[in-house]
Design a protein around this motif. Structure first.
Motif, PDB file in Angstrom:
ATOM      1  N   THR A 195      47.583  73.027  12.702  1.00  0.00           N
ATOM      2  CA  THR A 195      46.638  72.321  13.567  1.00  0.00           C
ATOM      3  C   THR A 195      46.638  70.847  13.205  1.00  0.00           C
ATOM      4  N   VAL A 196      46.674  70.000  14.225  1.00  0.00           N
ATOM      5  CA  VAL A 196      46.560  68.556  14.033  1.00  0.00           C
ATOM      6  C   VAL A 196      45.201  68.112  14.545  1.00  0.00           C
ATOM      7  N   GLN A 197      44.427  67.491  13.683  1.00  0.00           N
ATOM      8  CA  GLN A 197      43.192  66.863  14.138  1.00  0.00           C
ATOM      9  C   GLN A 197      43.565  65.512  14.746  1.00  0.00           C
ATOM     10  N   TYR A 198      43.155  65.315  15.983  1.00  0.00           N
ATOM     11  CA  TYR A 198      43.547  64.141  16.759  1.00  0.00           C
ATOM     12  C   TYR A 198      42.302  63.299  17.018  1.00  0.00           C
ATOM     13  N   PHE A 199      42.112  62.287  16.174  1.00  0.00           N
ATOM     14  CA  PHE A 199      40.990  61.362  16.319  1.00  0.00           C
ATOM     15  C   PHE A 199      41.444  60.158  17.149  1.00  0.00           C
ATOM     16  N   PHE A 200      40.705  59.839  18.194  1.00  0.00           N
ATOM     17  CA  PHE A 200      41.110  58.709  19.036  1.00  0.00           C
ATOM     18  C   PHE A 200      39.900  58.163  19.794  1.00  0.00           C
ATOM     19  N   ALA A 201      40.080  56.982  20.348  1.00  0.00           N
ATOM     20  CA  ALA A 201      39.102  56.377  21.245  1.00  0.00           C
ATOM     21  C   ALA A 201      39.811  56.151  22.579  1.00  0.00           C
ATOM     22  N   PRO A 202      39.233  56.590  23.696  1.00  0.00           N
ATOM     23  CA  PRO A 202      39.960  56.552  24.970  1.00  0.00           C
ATOM     24  C   PRO A 202      40.271  55.147  25.478  1.00  0.00           C
ATOM     25  N   GLN A 203      39.633  54.124  24.906  1.00  0.00           N
ATOM     26  CA  GLN A 203      39.903  52.753  25.342  1.00  0.00           C
ATOM     27  C   GLN A 203      41.016  52.087  24.540  1.00  0.00           C
ATOM     28  N   SER A 204      41.639  52.804  23.624  1.00  0.00           N
ATOM     29  CA  SER A 204      42.656  52.197  22.757  1.00  0.00           C
ATOM     30  C   SER A 204      44.027  52.155  23.429  1.00  0.00           C
ATOM     31  N   PRO A 205      44.659  50.979  23.501  1.00  0.00           N
ATOM     32  CA  PRO A 205      46.018  50.921  24.064  1.00  0.00           C
ATOM     33  C   PRO A 205      47.018  51.646  23.174  1.00  0.00           C
ATOM     34  N   TRP A 206      46.755  51.670  21.873  1.00  0.00           N
ATOM     35  CA  TRP A 206      47.674  52.342  20.953  1.00  0.00           C
ATOM     36  C   TRP A 206      47.604  53.850  21.139  1.00  0.00           C
TER      37      TRP A 206
END
Length: 199
Positions: A4-15
């Motif tokens: 399992t990969v925990q995927y932390f992100f913010a939807p406004q990030s271009p990266w």
């Protein structure tokens, strides 16, 4: 046994946008599960030394634009350097993704995530606007209006807060951030290392 990969992100990030489709395809090819965790990057910045874009030194802002252009060309992904609706409050989009994950599963949430990021960075749309979010979700084959309604519930907000707390506990300080077997990887340019960890 699948990792399992925990995927932390913010939807406004271009990266996060630049890495999203590659990451999802990689995880699927490796039979890995994705634990999708949109979180409040502003809160994490406040405890990790990060700065909002407007407060960064001019040199850093200029280099960011160079890197975005390089990666956009390298990956063949369209990217608007200065979207009309950026900086944009990300909370409504993040909650919509969480509502999709809760009600429809990870695949639906991952597809919606890609569409939301694309809407901001390639289509110049306002991802903080509820009508726009409903349209994006509907274009993904989801019930956009119902999903927007679900995203306003207390349970979704609580999950968003939990994701943010988990990001802090995992020492996250930027996005996208991937965790495999307790090891963190920061940035879409670390996906080669994520792939090795999954192998």
């Amino acid at each position: 046994m699948s990792k399992t990969v925990q995927y932390f992100f913010a939807p406004q990030s271009p990266w996060a946008y630049l890495g999203h489709e590659r990451f999802v395809a990689m995880a699927q090819a490796r039979g890995a599960l994705i634990d999708i965790k949109p979180f409040d990057l502003g809160k994490v910045f406040s405890v990790s030394g990060g700065l909002p874009l407007a407060k960064r030194a001019p040199q850093r802002q200029a280099y960011r634009l160079q890197e975005l252009a390089r990666w956009s060309r390298h990956l063949g992904l369209p990217l608007i350097a200065h979207p009309t609706f950026f900086p944009v409050p990300p909370d409504a989009a993040a909650r919509l993704i969480i509502a999709a994950r809760t009600g429809l599963g990870a695949d639906a949430a991952l597809g919606l995530t890609g569409a939301i990021m694309r809407a901001l960075w390639a289509e110049d749309r306002n991802i903080s606007d509820e009508d726009t979010l409903a349209q994006i979700a509907s274009a993904c084959g989801l019930d956009g209006k119902m999903l927007v309604k679900s995203s306003a519930t207390a349970g979704v907000q609580e999950q968003y807060d939990r994701n943010t707390d988990e990001a802090m506990a995992a020492s996250v300080f930027g996005v996208p951030w991937y965790v495999v077997d307790g090891e963190g990887f920061w940035g879409q340019d670390r996906l080669d290392f994520v792939e090795r960890a999954l192998s």
